[in-house]
Motif scaffolding. Structure first.
Motif, PDB file in Angstrom:
ATOM      1  N   ILE A   2       0.575  18.882 -21.437  1.00 14.70           N
ATOM      2  CA  ILE A   2       1.841  19.233 -20.692  1.00 14.70           C
ATOM      3  C   ILE A   2       2.368  18.018 -19.494  1.00 14.70           C
ATOM      4  CG2 ILE A   2       2.293  20.959 -18.847  1.00 14.70           C
ATOM      5  CD1 ILE A   2       0.176  23.206 -20.559  1.00 14.70           C
ATOM      6  N   GLU A   3       3.522  18.381 -19.575  1.00 17.32           N
ATOM      7  CA  GLU A   3       3.768  17.285 -18.057  1.00 17.32           C
ATOM      8  C   GLU A   3       4.697  18.319 -17.515  1.00 17.32           C
ATOM      9  OE1 GLU A   3       5.410  13.123 -19.042  1.00 17.32           O
ATOM     10  OE2 GLU A   3       7.402  14.563 -19.892  1.00 17.32           O
ATOM     11  N   ILE A   4       5.061  18.020 -16.345  1.00 18.34           N
ATOM     12  CA  ILE A   4       5.603  18.104 -15.657  1.00 18.34           C
ATOM     13  C   ILE A   4       6.852  17.683 -14.364  1.00 18.34           C
ATOM     14  CG2 ILE A   4       5.431  20.597 -13.280  1.00 18.34           C
ATOM     15  CD1 ILE A   4       3.269  21.509 -14.176  1.00 18.34           C
ATOM     16  N   VAL A   5       7.522  17.970 -14.777  1.00 21.31           N
ATOM     17  CA  VAL A   5       8.398  17.238 -13.653  1.00 21.31           C
ATOM     18  C   VAL A   5       9.342  18.108 -12.513  1.00 21.31           C
ATOM     19  CG1 VAL A   5      10.073  14.703 -13.316  1.00 21.31           C
ATOM     20  CG2 VAL A   5       8.023  15.492 -15.543  1.00 21.31           C
ATOM     21  N   LEU A   6       8.950  17.177 -11.515  1.00 20.86           N
ATOM     22  CA  LEU A   6       9.796  17.155 -10.493  1.00 20.86           C
ATOM     23  C   LEU A   6      10.401  17.024  -9.761  1.00 20.86           C
ATOM     24  CD1 LEU A   6       7.158  19.590  -8.168  1.00 20.86           C
ATOM     25  CD2 LEU A   6       8.246  20.365 -10.303  1.00 20.86           C
ATOM     26  N   ILE A   7      11.839  17.129  -9.803  1.00 21.47           N
ATOM     27  CA  ILE A   7      13.063  16.490  -8.935  1.00 21.47           C
ATOM     28  C   ILE A   7      13.423  16.613  -8.364  1.00 21.47           C
ATOM     29  CG2 ILE A   7      14.726  14.583 -10.240  1.00 21.47           C
ATOM     30  CD1 ILE A   7      14.165  14.749 -12.228  1.00 21.47           C
ATOM     31  N   GLY A   8      13.768  16.400  -6.741  1.00 24.93           N
ATOM     32  CA  GLY A   8      14.579  16.599  -5.893  1.00 24.93           C
ATOM     33  C   GLY A   8      13.877  16.536  -4.462  1.00 24.93           C
ATOM     34  N   ASP A   9      14.676  16.808  -3.618  1.00 23.97           N
ATOM     35  CA  ASP A   9      13.713  17.518  -1.975  1.00 23.97           C
ATOM     36  C   ASP A   9      12.836  18.054  -2.149  1.00 23.97           C
ATOM     37  OD1 ASP A   9      13.753  17.142   0.991  1.00 23.97           O
ATOM     38  OD2 ASP A   9      15.420  18.028   1.609  1.00 23.97           O
ATOM     39  N   VAL A  10      11.407  17.966  -3.280  1.00 19.45           N
ATOM     40  CA  VAL A  10      10.585  19.037  -3.416  1.00 19.45           C
ATOM     41  C   VAL A  10       9.490  19.110  -2.087  1.00 19.45           C
ATOM     42  CG1 VAL A  10       8.871  19.441  -4.571  1.00 19.45           C
ATOM     43  CG2 VAL A  10      11.158  18.255  -5.800  1.00 19.45           C
ATOM     44  N   GLN A  11       9.586  20.496  -2.132  1.00 17.01           N
ATOM     45  CA  GLN A  11       8.676  20.313  -0.173  1.00 17.01           C
ATOM     46  C   GLN A  11       7.277  20.805  -1.157  1.00 17.01           C
ATOM     47  OE1 GLN A  11      10.113  20.639   2.812  1.00 17.01           O
ATOM     48  NE2 GLN A  11      12.177  20.104   1.209  1.00 17.01           N
ATOM     49  N   ASP A  12       6.611  20.167  -0.268  1.00 18.62           N
ATOM     50  CA  ASP A  12       4.886  20.626  -0.444  1.00 18.62           C
ATOM     51  C   ASP A  12       4.030  21.749  -0.789  1.00 18.62           C
ATOM     52  OD1 ASP A  12       4.495  18.109   0.594  1.00 18.62           O
ATOM     53  OD2 ASP A  12       3.792  18.257   2.114  1.00 18.62           O
ATOM     54  N   GLU A  13       5.243  23.078  -0.393  1.00 16.48           N
ATOM     55  CA  GLU A  13       4.570  24.587  -1.019  1.00 16.48           C
ATOM     56  C   GLU A  13       5.210  24.650  -2.322  1.00 16.48           C
ATOM     57  OE1 GLU A  13       7.870  26.932   0.343  1.00 16.48           O
ATOM     58  OE2 GLU A  13       7.251  29.072  -0.873  1.00 16.48           O
ATOM     59  N   LEU A  14       6.246  24.077  -3.439  1.00 20.10           N
ATOM     60  CA  LEU A  14       6.584  24.056  -4.253  1.00 20.10           C
ATOM     61  C   LEU A  14       4.972  23.401  -5.097  1.00 20.10           C
ATOM     62  CD1 LEU A  14       7.683  25.081  -6.699  1.00 20.10           C
ATOM     63  CD2 LEU A  14       9.757  22.775  -6.113  1.00 20.10           C
ATOM     64  N   ILE A  15       4.765  21.916  -4.764  1.00 18.66           N
ATOM     65  CA  ILE A  15       4.085  21.131  -4.947  1.00 18.66           C
ATOM     66  C   ILE A  15       2.467  21.870  -5.387  1.00 18.66           C
ATOM     67  CG2 ILE A  15       2.198  19.416  -5.540  1.00 18.66           C
ATOM     68  CD1 ILE A  15       5.040  18.156  -4.144  1.00 18.66           C
ATOM     69  N   GLU A  16       2.374  22.483  -4.595  1.00 18.55           N
ATOM     70  CA  GLU A  16       0.863  23.481  -4.492  1.00 18.55           C
ATOM     71  C   GLU A  16       0.917  25.259  -5.642  1.00 18.55           C
ATOM     72  OE1 GLU A  16      -1.970  23.063  -2.969  1.00 18.55           O
ATOM     73  OE2 GLU A  16      -1.264  21.686  -2.016  1.00 18.55           O
ATOM     74  N   TYR A  27      13.367   9.411 -18.752  1.00 17.91           N
ATOM     75  CA  TYR A  27      12.787   8.274 -18.583  1.00 17.91           C
ATOM     76  C   TYR A  27      11.019   8.521 -18.566  1.00 17.91           C
ATOM     77  CZ  TYR A  27      10.046   4.321 -16.400  1.00 17.91           C
ATOM     78  OH  TYR A  27       9.444   4.287 -16.111  1.00 17.91           O
ATOM     79  N   LEU A  28      11.254   9.509 -17.382  1.00 17.84           N
ATOM     80  CA  LEU A  28       9.457   9.573 -16.920  1.00 17.84           C
ATOM     81  C   LEU A  28       8.485  10.182 -17.939  1.00 17.84           C
ATOM     82  CD1 LEU A  28       9.921  11.110 -13.155  1.00 17.84           C
ATOM     83  CD2 LEU A  28       9.122   8.990 -14.558  1.00 17.84           C
ATOM     84  N   HIS A  29      10.249  10.966 -18.676  1.00 17.35           N
ATOM     85  CA  HIS A  29       8.929  11.949 -19.909  1.00 17.35           C
ATOM     86  C   HIS A  29       8.991  10.933 -21.036  1.00 17.35           C
ATOM     87  CE1 HIS A  29       8.042  14.792 -23.411  1.00 17.35           C
ATOM     88  NE2 HIS A  29       9.406  14.342 -23.888  1.00 17.35           N
ATOM     89  N   SER A  30       9.663   9.557 -21.795  1.00 20.37           N
ATOM     90  CA  SER A  30       9.065   9.372 -22.505  1.00 20.37           C
ATOM     91  C   SER A  30       8.300   7.770 -22.548  1.00 20.37           C
ATOM     92  CB  SER A  30      10.691   8.404 -23.162  1.00 20.37           C
ATOM     93  OG  SER A  30      11.722   7.574 -21.971  1.00 20.37           O
ATOM     94  N   ARG A  31       8.181   7.229 -21.159  1.00 18.26           N
ATOM     95  CA  ARG A  31       7.669   6.000 -20.541  1.00 18.26           C
ATOM     96  C   ARG A  31       6.286   6.478 -21.178  1.00 18.26           C
ATOM     97  NH1 ARG A  31       5.875   4.893 -14.465  1.00 18.26           N
ATOM     98  NH2 ARG A  31       3.986   3.549 -15.773  1.00 18.26           N
ATOM     99  N   GLY A  32       5.327   7.679 -21.716  1.00 17.83           N
ATOM    100  CA  GLY A  32       3.964   7.466 -21.774  1.00 17.83           C
ATOM    101  C   GLY A  32       4.181   7.193 -23.673  1.00 17.83           C
ATOM    102  N   TYR A  33       5.331   7.430 -24.240  1.00 13.39           N
ATOM    103  CA  TYR A  33       5.737   6.921 -25.493  1.00 13.39           C
ATOM    104  C   TYR A  33       4.844   5.888 -26.220  1.00 13.39           C
ATOM    105  CZ  TYR A  33       7.061  12.037 -26.180  1.00 13.39           C
ATOM    106  OH  TYR A  33       7.574  13.185 -26.708  1.00 13.39           O
ATOM    107  N   TYR A  34       5.695   4.945 -25.196  1.00 13.72           N
ATOM    108  CA  TYR A  34       5.770   3.168 -25.889  1.00 13.72           C
ATOM    109  C   TYR A  34       5.701   2.377 -25.195  1.00 13.72           C
ATOM    110  CZ  TYR A  34       9.504   5.821 -28.535  1.00 13.72           C
ATOM    111  OH  TYR A  34      10.596   6.886 -28.840  1.00 13.72           O
ATOM    112  N   SER A  35       5.520   2.614 -23.817  1.00  9.97           N
ATOM    113  CA  SER A  35       4.881   1.840 -22.591  1.00  9.97           C
ATOM    114  C   SER A  35       4.327   2.129 -21.567  1.00  9.97           C
ATOM    115  CB  SER A  35       6.387   1.029 -22.116  1.00  9.97           C
ATOM    116  OG  SER A  35       6.305   0.245 -21.160  1.00  9.97           O
ATOM    117  N   SER A  36       3.556   1.527 -20.654  1.00  6.26           N
ATOM    118  CA  SER A  36       3.323   2.215 -19.898  1.00  6.26           C
ATOM    119  C   SER A  36       3.959   1.188 -18.534  1.00  6.26           C
ATOM    120  CB  SER A  36       1.901   2.231 -20.033  1.00  6.26           C
ATOM    121  OG  SER A  36       1.263   0.746 -19.486  1.00  6.26           O
ATOM    122  N   GLU A  37       4.274   0.080 -18.654  1.00  7.27           N
ATOM    123  CA  GLU A  37       5.565  -0.561 -17.603  1.00  7.27           C
ATOM    124  C   GLU A  37       5.980   0.548 -17.259  1.00  7.27           C
ATOM    125  OE1 GLU A  37       6.976  -3.285 -19.944  1.00  7.27           O
ATOM    126  OE2 GLU A  37       5.307  -4.859 -20.174  1.00  7.27           O
TER     127      GLU A  37
END
Lengths: 422, 419
Positions: free
Chosen positions: B198-212, B370-380
């Motif tokens: 599972i990959e969870i991606v948060l994008i925006g003015d993300v507050q700590d409450e949501l991350i917690e 971009y963040l999602h596909s990154r693990g597939y091909y490259s760690s750069e």
């Protein structure tokens, strides 16, 4: 340059009208990497007949779209490649109401912005390149014609309108494309591409004062005589539809149908058209989505599937409401429309919920730089203020929504059937 | 300049959280991607789950309640997408909410409650199963009514006779949908939640409450691997022509790049740029030669299947021009492989490719991709990827494309008298 601020969206922007008459709107989008600029003219596929300085013109359907294709070439140079060399993506589109040219770039906006203004205000075309383009455009039209839903929509327009140019595809047809000449393109360009008839919208993180200077300086070097605005001549259009029923065949898996309500566009201005369109859209949303308890019954009994919906388009030039569905039962859709509207499933709670949804959509539309820039420009060219739409949505009352049902009694109706090949 | 600034945290084994904090958007985007291996039957189940989740849940058991809730959350949206990656599938759910700081009457907690209810307590029962089975079949049939999509399905079906991994498209799922049961779907859903990466991606003015709140989701660690780097093996099928009653002819030509591991050296970047030079852009060889110079089509593009080292070219044409177009496509690929094209085209393609990649991260979906596909091909990093492309030369492209081999030319002949 006037600095403006929209408090609802917390957006800072600037506007100025240049000596040439070009209106410029500049949004300062501080955190974005790229910039987008779009310039448009309210010259779309509907402008087949127009008048300027007392002279009436009739042009081949599809000419606005053809002109858009050819503006990308000048003196044997390919504009697209010039933009590519500096790392900017340039594109364009023609709709029924406007033609728009735009680019996006990550670098300094100066070069691509100058190039955009230079190519839009310098039309130079040869007979040879006009002839060459015809094959490309005809293949484009063929491509749209292979899409069953697009074809169903186009056949609906043809079944509704006797004279109004919505009956033509945006690109015209093979015959009209073949009939277009270099001289006709030049004439259309001269009539419709004067800066006083156009709007430039820019979204960038770069210094707005410097960016406005770039536009000012570029346009100051160009000479434009004072000109009057072209006026669209809408031929007299009967209130009745062309075909009460029209059937055609394609290689599709299921029969599809559109029921089209043709209305007289009796709106004072674009704002009123938007207001009344939104009120009716809210009513239809309450009656023909899961808000209505009948919706689940229609699904359960197989009367509708996921290809069921409606579209309202109210403008100062035309107005229609379409319902579409997928079924072999030709009578089914009309019965559903009657059942749904009879229930009149709208109250203050539902209205508040629907309004909130559209307010949210307004915020979502502002996040993608290119999409926002184009939406803002399109609204402007069509006489609307993007930011004002949300205020109009908030102001719609239950009474307005209930009243909007009158379209049923006022319309002339056409039924268009797309049937499977036997 | 650092293009993407994000944090990555392993919440549990094979559960990653990536956070892009930015104030440029007025919305908050939350992506949950579930990746794991299935066969075609599993994919059919996932396709149904994609339709069902977001329709009804334990907390919002009817479509009406679900719709009212989404509206009250200011048009909260939940879009699901299913993509295939060889045997592996990725079912992703994208939640989009207006940042509550711009609104009255909603909080981050309201959004989070909506996510947990819809994603972790969906109503999957006999009724929703049957209803969505029917809806999905209709939707697929409708997609296949479009000749270009139909042609791509047939093209993949033909290749799937050699490699099962191509058997993942619409036409195959339709037949599987009649075979699967409610129990199959429930088991697939339960496996997806409990076993997949599972990959969870948060994008925006993300507050700590949501991350917690995300950290506290009741998800267990799992043993999951989703990367399959076995190269597909395809023999030459040569030429297949079929017909359909439609106004245009669809043409697809596919080629395999041989003898190169796409994950080695700069091969990954070379296929990206090689494809751009060939047919992805308005300055590409195919666009210039087939469309602009010869007026043979309106649309022509090439796609790279990076993982399998394949390139395919698609276009819609008049049947009478078929042989000319095929000849031109062959010629342009040959030019690409030998570097017989101008430095100007190479540089333009490179600039446009790099710029379009950078522009893509100016919206949340592009950043997620971009963040999602990154693990597939490259760690750069993103910046490394841009540098990698910038450094490529024409020779790099030729080296990779030199060993190309024709796999198939597929023609879906249209009847030009149809309109």
């Amino acid at each position: 340059m006037k600095k403006l601020y929209n408090n609802t969206f917390k957006e800072e922007y600037y506007e100025e009208t240049l000596d040439s008459g070009l209106k410029v709107l500049l949004f300062h989008k501080k955190d974005y990497v790229s910039s987008t600029a779009a310039i448009g003219t309210p010259y779309g596929a509907l402008m087949v007949n127009e008048t300027k300085d007392g002279i009436s013109y009739h042009h081949n359907p599809g000419i606005a779209h053809f002109l858009e294709h050819k503006l990308f070439e000048t003196d044997d140079k390919d504009i697209m490649n010039d933009f590519a060399r500096i790392g900017a993506n340039v594109n364009a589109f023609t709709s029924y109401s406007e033609t728009v040219y735009y680019f996006s770039s990550n670098s300094d906006i100066e070069k691509p912005l100058n190039m955009l203004l230079d190519f839009v205000y310098n039309f130079d075309v040869t007979e040879e390149s006009v002839e060459k383009e015809k094959g490309i455009i005809i293949e484009e039209l063929n491509m749209y014609a292979t899409n069953p839903v697009q074809r169903l929509l186009n056949e609906s327009y043809k079944s509704m309108y006797h004279n109004f140019p919505l009956k033509y595809d945006i690109g015209g047809n093979a015959d009209t494309v073949n009939a277009i000449s270099k001289d006709e393109l030049i004439e259309c360009y001269k009539i419709n591409y004067h800066p006083s008839n156009m709007v430039l919208v820019i979204s960038t993180s770069q210094d707005p004062y410097k960016v406005m200077d770039i536009v000012r300086n570029n346009m100051a070097e160009k000479n434009f005589a004072k000109e009057s605005q072209p006026v669209k001549d809408n031929l007299s259009e009967p209130t009745e539809v062309v075909n009460k029923e029209y059937n055609f065949n394609m290689d599709v898996s299921m029969n599809k149908q559109i029921i089209a309500y043709k209305l007289v566009p009796d709106f004072k201005n674009s704002e009123e058209a938007f207001y009344r369109q939104a009120a009716l859209t809210f009513l239809l949303e309450a009656c023909f989505t899961p808000f209505n308890p009948l919706y689940q019954k229609w699904l359960d009994e197989g009367e509708i599937n996921d290809f069921f919906g409606y579209e309202v388009d109210y403008t100062t030039d035309y107005a229609y409401v379409l319902f579409y569905y997928e079924s072999d039962d030709k009578e089914g859709l009309m019965n559903i429309i009657k059942e749904g509207l009879d229930l009149r499933n709208i109250d203050e709670d539902i209205l508040e919920q629907i309004k909130r949804k559209y307010i949210g959509i307004g915020f979502s539309n502002i996040n993608q730089l290119e999409a926002f820039t184009l939406d803002y420009l399109k609204d402007y060219l069509e006489g609307m203020d993007f930011f004002k739409e949300i205020e109009i949505i908030k102001s719609i009352t239950l009474k307005d929504v209930e009243k909007s049902i009158e379209f049923v009694d006022k319309a002339s109706v056409s039924m268009i059937n797309l049937e499977k090949n036997s | 300049m650092k293009y993407i600034d994000y944090t990555k945290e392993e919440l549990k084994k094979n559960i990653d959280l990536k956070v892009v904090k930015t104030t440029k958007y007025k919305d908050i985007n939350i992506y949950f991607s579930f990746m794991y291996e299935t066969d075609v039957k599993g994919k059919a189940c996932l396709s149904l789950i994609k339709e069902i989740v977001g329709n009804a849940s334990e907390g919002l058991p009817t479509k009406r309640e679900m719709m009212a809730k989404k509206c009250m959350l200011y048009g909260a949206s939940l879009d699901a997408a299913l993509t295939t990656f060889s045997y592996h599938n990725c079912l992703s759910f994208h939640y989009n909410f207006v940042d509550p700081k711009y609104l009255d009457g909603v909080t981050l907690k309201d959004y989070f409650d909506f996510i947990t209810d819809t994603l972790f307590r969906p109503l999957i029962d006999k009724e929703s199963f049957k209803e969505n089975q029917k809806i999905l079949k209709n939707a697929i049939s409708r997609r296949l009514d479009k000749p270009a999509i139909y042609a791509h399905n047939r093209f993949n079906q033909i290749l799937s006779s050699q490699d099962e991994r191509f058997r993942m498209l619409d036409a195959d799922i339709i037949s599987e949908l009649d075979e699967i049961t409610l129990d199959d779907v429930l088991k697939t859903y339960s496996d997806m939640i409990a076993k997949s990466y599972i990959e969870i991606v948060l994008i925006g003015d993300v507050q700590d409450e949501l991350i917690e709140n995300i950290r506290a989701l009741p998800l267990n660690e799992r043993d999951s691997c989703f990367i399959d780097r076995d190269e597909v093996k395809l023999k030459n099928v040569n030429y297949i022509e079929e017909s359909k009653k439609t106004a245009q002819t669809a043409l697809i030509m596919a080629y395999k790049l041989n003898g190169h591991n796409i994950f080695e050296g700069n091969n990954y970047y070379s296929i990206l740029l090689g494809n751009a030079v060939l047919g992805m852009l308005p300055c590409s060889l195919l666009f210039i030669e087939v469309r602009e110079k010869r007026s043979l089509c309106y649309t022509i593009d090439s796609r790279d299947n990076k993982k399998d080292g394949m390139i395919s070219v698609s276009t819609l044409i008049s049947y009478k021009n078929k042989d000319r177009v095929i000849k031109e496509i062959r010629k342009q690929l040959f030019r690409l492989s030998l570097g017989l094209y101008s430095k100007d085209i190479f540089n333009m393609s490179k600039r446009l490719l790099v710029d379009s990649l950078i522009q893509s991260i100016d919206d949340s979906d592009g950043t997620y991709n971009y963040l999602h596909s990154r693990g597939y091909y490259s760690s750069e990093s993103f910046n490394d990827m841009i540098d990698g492309i910038e450094k490529l030369t024409k020779k790099d492209i030729s080296r990779l494309f030199k060993g190309y081999r024709h796999i198939i030319t597929y023609v879906l002949k249209g009847d030009e008298e149809t309109i």
